[in-house]
Design a protein around this motif. Structure first.
Motif, PDB file in Angstrom:
ATOM      1  N   THR A  10       0.864  -1.186   0.000  1.00 22.04           N
ATOM      2  CA  THR A  10       0.000   0.000   0.000  1.00 22.04           C
ATOM      3  C   THR A  10       0.896   1.230   0.000  1.00 22.04           C
ATOM      4  OG1 THR A  10      -0.099   0.141   2.407  1.00 22.04           O
ATOM      5  CG2 THR A  10      -1.838  -1.146   1.299  1.00 22.04           C
ATOM      6  N   LEU A  11       0.351   2.330  -0.442  1.00 17.48           N
ATOM      7  CA  LEU A  11       1.116   3.575  -0.463  1.00 17.48           C
ATOM      8  C   LEU A  11       1.591   3.941   0.935  1.00 17.48           C
ATOM      9  CD1 LEU A  11       2.240   6.004  -1.949  1.00 17.48           C
ATOM     10  CD2 LEU A  11      -0.020   7.082  -1.742  1.00 17.48           C
ATOM     11  N   LYS A  12       0.739   3.742   1.916  1.00 19.35           N
ATOM     12  CA  LYS A  12       1.100   4.047   3.308  1.00 19.35           C
ATOM     13  C   LYS A  12       2.336   3.269   3.730  1.00 19.35           C
ATOM     14  CE  LYS A  12      -0.704   3.828   8.004  1.00 19.35           C
ATOM     15  NZ  LYS A  12      -1.856   3.487   8.832  1.00 19.35           N
ATOM     16  N   ASP A  13       2.363   1.965   3.463  1.00 19.87           N
ATOM     17  CA  ASP A  13       3.509   1.136   3.847  1.00 19.87           C
ATOM     18  C   ASP A  13       4.752   1.485   3.039  1.00 19.87           C
ATOM     19  OD1 ASP A  13       1.916  -0.148   5.708  1.00 19.87           O
ATOM     20  OD2 ASP A  13       1.502  -1.866   4.408  1.00 19.87           O
ATOM     21  N   ALA A  14       4.568   1.763   1.756  1.00 22.30           N
ATOM     22  CA  ALA A  14       5.708   2.119   0.903  1.00 22.30           C
ATOM     23  C   ALA A  14       6.342   3.429   1.363  1.00 22.30           C
ATOM     24  CB  ALA A  14       5.263   2.226  -0.545  1.00 22.30           C
ATOM     25  N   LYS A  15       5.517   4.415   1.715  1.00 24.88           N
ATOM     26  CA  LYS A  15       6.061   5.689   2.205  1.00 24.88           C
ATOM     27  C   LYS A  15       6.822   5.483   3.511  1.00 24.88           C
ATOM     28  CE  LYS A  15       2.242   8.191   2.084  1.00 24.88           C
ATOM     29  NZ  LYS A  15       1.280   9.308   2.074  1.00 24.88           N
ATOM     30  N   ALA A  16       6.334   4.620   4.377  1.00 27.71           N
ATOM     31  CA  ALA A  16       7.018   4.341   5.648  1.00 27.71           C
ATOM     32  C   ALA A  16       8.368   3.667   5.392  1.00 27.71           C
ATOM     33  CB  ALA A  16       6.152   3.459   6.536  1.00 27.71           C
ATOM     34  N   ILE A  17       8.408   2.737   4.455  1.00 29.26           N
ATOM     35  CA  ILE A  17       9.669   2.064   4.131  1.00 29.26           C
ATOM     36  C   ILE A  17      10.652   3.061   3.535  1.00 29.26           C
ATOM     37  CG2 ILE A  17      10.726   0.365   2.584  1.00 29.26           C
ATOM     38  CD1 ILE A  17       8.142  -1.334   3.029  1.00 29.26           C
ATOM     39  N   PHE A  18      10.189   3.918   2.631  1.00 27.68           N
ATOM     40  CA  PHE A  18      11.067   4.940   2.066  1.00 27.68           C
ATOM     41  C   PHE A  18      11.612   5.847   3.170  1.00 27.68           C
ATOM     42  CE2 PHE A  18      10.321   5.555  -2.754  1.00 27.68           C
ATOM     43  CZ  PHE A  18      10.492   4.214  -2.969  1.00 27.68           C
ATOM     44  N   GLU A  19      10.739   6.275   4.065  1.00 25.54           N
ATOM     45  CA  GLU A  19      11.170   7.157   5.152  1.00 25.54           C
ATOM     46  C   GLU A  19      12.196   6.473   6.049  1.00 25.54           C
ATOM     47  OE1 GLU A  19       9.162   9.229   9.007  1.00 25.54           O
ATOM     48  OE2 GLU A  19       8.080   9.424   7.107  1.00 25.54           O
ATOM     49  N   ASN A  21      14.296   4.331   5.229  1.00 24.89           N
ATOM     50  CA  ASN A  21      15.547   4.169   4.491  1.00 24.89           C
ATOM     51  C   ASN A  21      16.073   5.498   3.943  1.00 24.89           C
ATOM     52  OD1 ASN A  21      16.247   1.140   4.172  1.00 24.89           O
ATOM     53  ND2 ASN A  21      14.025   1.257   3.995  1.00 24.89           N
ATOM     54  N   ASN A  22      15.588   6.596   4.531  1.00 28.02           N
ATOM     55  CA  ASN A  22      16.031   7.953   4.199  1.00 28.02           C
ATOM     56  C   ASN A  22      15.869   8.298   2.720  1.00 28.02           C
ATOM     57  OD1 ASN A  22      16.758   8.671   6.850  1.00 28.02           O
ATOM     58  ND2 ASN A  22      18.654   7.505   6.629  1.00 28.02           N
ATOM     59  N   ILE A  23      14.823   7.796   2.092  1.00 31.64           N
ATOM     60  CA  ILE A  23      14.496   8.176   0.721  1.00 31.64           C
ATOM     61  C   ILE A  23      13.360   9.180   0.826  1.00 31.64           C
ATOM     62  CG2 ILE A  23      13.657   7.410  -1.518  1.00 31.64           C
ATOM     63  CD1 ILE A  23      14.842   4.637  -0.847  1.00 31.64           C
ATOM     64  N   GLU A  57      14.227  11.827  -7.216  1.00 35.83           N
ATOM     65  CA  GLU A  57      15.025  10.613  -7.193  1.00 35.83           C
ATOM     66  C   GLU A  57      14.243   9.432  -7.767  1.00 35.83           C
ATOM     67  OE1 GLU A  57      17.633   7.982  -4.063  1.00 35.83           O
ATOM     68  OE2 GLU A  57      16.832   9.903  -3.426  1.00 35.83           O
ATOM     69  N   PHE A  58      12.984   9.271  -7.334  1.00 33.92           N
ATOM     70  CA  PHE A  58      12.146   8.168  -7.802  1.00 33.92           C
ATOM     71  C   PHE A  58      10.725   8.643  -8.045  1.00 33.92           C
ATOM     72  CE2 PHE A  58      15.412   6.130  -5.191  1.00 33.92           C
ATOM     73  CZ  PHE A  58      15.918   5.227  -6.108  1.00 33.92           C
ATOM     74  N   GLU A  59      10.012   7.895  -8.875  1.00 30.45           N
ATOM     75  CA  GLU A  59       8.595   8.138  -9.091  1.00 30.45           C
ATOM     76  C   GLU A  59       7.858   6.847  -8.755  1.00 30.45           C
ATOM     77  OE1 GLU A  59       6.110  10.452 -12.352  1.00 30.45           O
ATOM     78  OE2 GLU A  59       7.030   8.629 -13.164  1.00 30.45           O
ATOM     79  N   MET A  60       6.952   6.918  -7.785  1.00 28.97           N
ATOM     80  CA  MET A  60       6.131   5.772  -7.403  1.00 28.97           C
ATOM     81  C   MET A  60       4.842   5.836  -8.207  1.00 28.97           C
ATOM     82  SD  MET A  60       5.664   4.632  -3.420  1.00 28.97           S
ATOM     83  CE  MET A  60       6.239   6.129  -2.671  1.00 28.97           C
ATOM     84  N   ILE A  61       4.546   4.782  -8.941  1.00 24.89           N
ATOM     85  CA  ILE A  61       3.321   4.720  -9.724  1.00 24.89           C
ATOM     86  C   ILE A  61       2.340   3.835  -8.959  1.00 24.89           C
ATOM     87  CG2 ILE A  61       2.311   4.085 -11.933  1.00 24.89           C
ATOM     88  CD1 ILE A  61       5.244   4.530 -13.028  1.00 24.89           C
ATOM     89  N   ILE A  62       1.164   4.391  -8.689  1.00 25.52           N
ATOM     90  CA  ILE A  62       0.186   3.704  -7.858  1.00 25.52           C
ATOM     91  C   ILE A  62      -1.135   3.559  -8.601  1.00 25.52           C
ATOM     92  CG2 ILE A  62       1.242   4.496  -5.705  1.00 25.52           C
ATOM     93  CD1 ILE A  62      -1.032   6.578  -5.509  1.00 25.52           C
ATOM     94  N   CYS A  63      -1.959   2.614  -8.147  1.00 32.33           N
ATOM     95  CA  CYS A  63      -3.303   2.466  -8.706  1.00 32.33           C
ATOM     96  C   CYS A  63      -4.271   2.098  -7.587  1.00 32.33           C
ATOM     97  CB  CYS A  63      -3.342   1.433  -9.818  1.00 32.33           C
ATOM     98  SG  CYS A  63      -3.169  -0.254  -9.253  1.00 32.33           S
ATOM     99  N   LYS A  64      -5.538   2.344  -7.874  1.00 30.82           N
ATOM    100  CA  LYS A  64      -6.598   2.027  -6.913  1.00 30.82           C
ATOM    101  C   LYS A  64      -6.794   0.513  -6.870  1.00 30.82           C
ATOM    102  CE  LYS A  64     -11.287   3.224  -5.659  1.00 30.82           C
ATOM    103  NZ  LYS A  64     -12.407   4.111  -5.921  1.00 30.82           N
ATOM    104  N   PRO A  65      -6.820  -0.077  -5.682  1.00 30.96           N
ATOM    105  CA  PRO A  65      -7.049  -1.530  -5.605  1.00 30.96           C
ATOM    106  C   PRO A  65      -8.476  -1.879  -6.009  1.00 30.96           C
ATOM    107  CG  PRO A  65      -6.972  -0.574  -3.403  1.00 30.96           C
ATOM    108  CD  PRO A  65      -6.662   0.522  -4.367  1.00 30.96           C
ATOM    109  N   LEU A  66      -8.649  -3.077  -6.483  1.00 27.92           N
ATOM    110  CA  LEU A  66      -9.992  -3.512  -6.895  1.00 27.92           C
ATOM    111  C   LEU A  66     -10.874  -3.807  -5.709  1.00 27.92           C
ATOM    112  CD1 LEU A  66      -9.003  -5.846  -9.818  1.00 27.92           C
ATOM    113  CD2 LEU A  66      -9.864  -3.518  -9.943  1.00 27.92           C
TER     114      LEU A  66
END
Length: 66
Positions: A10-19, A21-23, A57-66
């Motif tokens: 999920t975007l929430k979890d991905a943002k936490a992992i990036f944070e 890891n100092n991204i 640095e990066f672009e996260m591409i996301i989509c709405k879950p079904l």
């Protein structure tokens, strides 16, 4: 950590992992089918791809879950 490790999260979890890891320099882009064009998103959207961005640095591409 490899940045592609967040694909499927999920975007929430991905943002936490990036944070953790100092991204901090990333952007978010929403993708959807042509009939469901949408630019709004929330933390429940899923990461479907990561790519190197020109101005960030990066672009996260996301989509709405079904």
């Amino acid at each position: 950590m490899n940045v592609t490790d967040v694909i499927g999260f999920t975007l929430k979890d991905a943002k936490a992992i990036f944070e953790n890891n100092n991204i901090k320099d990333y952007s978010i882009k929403v993708t959807s089918s042509p009939r469901l064009k949408c630019d709004d998103y929330d933390d429940n959207y899923r990461v479907v791809s990561i790519r190197k961005a020109s101005n960030k640095e990066f672009e996260m591409i996301i989509c709405k879950p079904l």
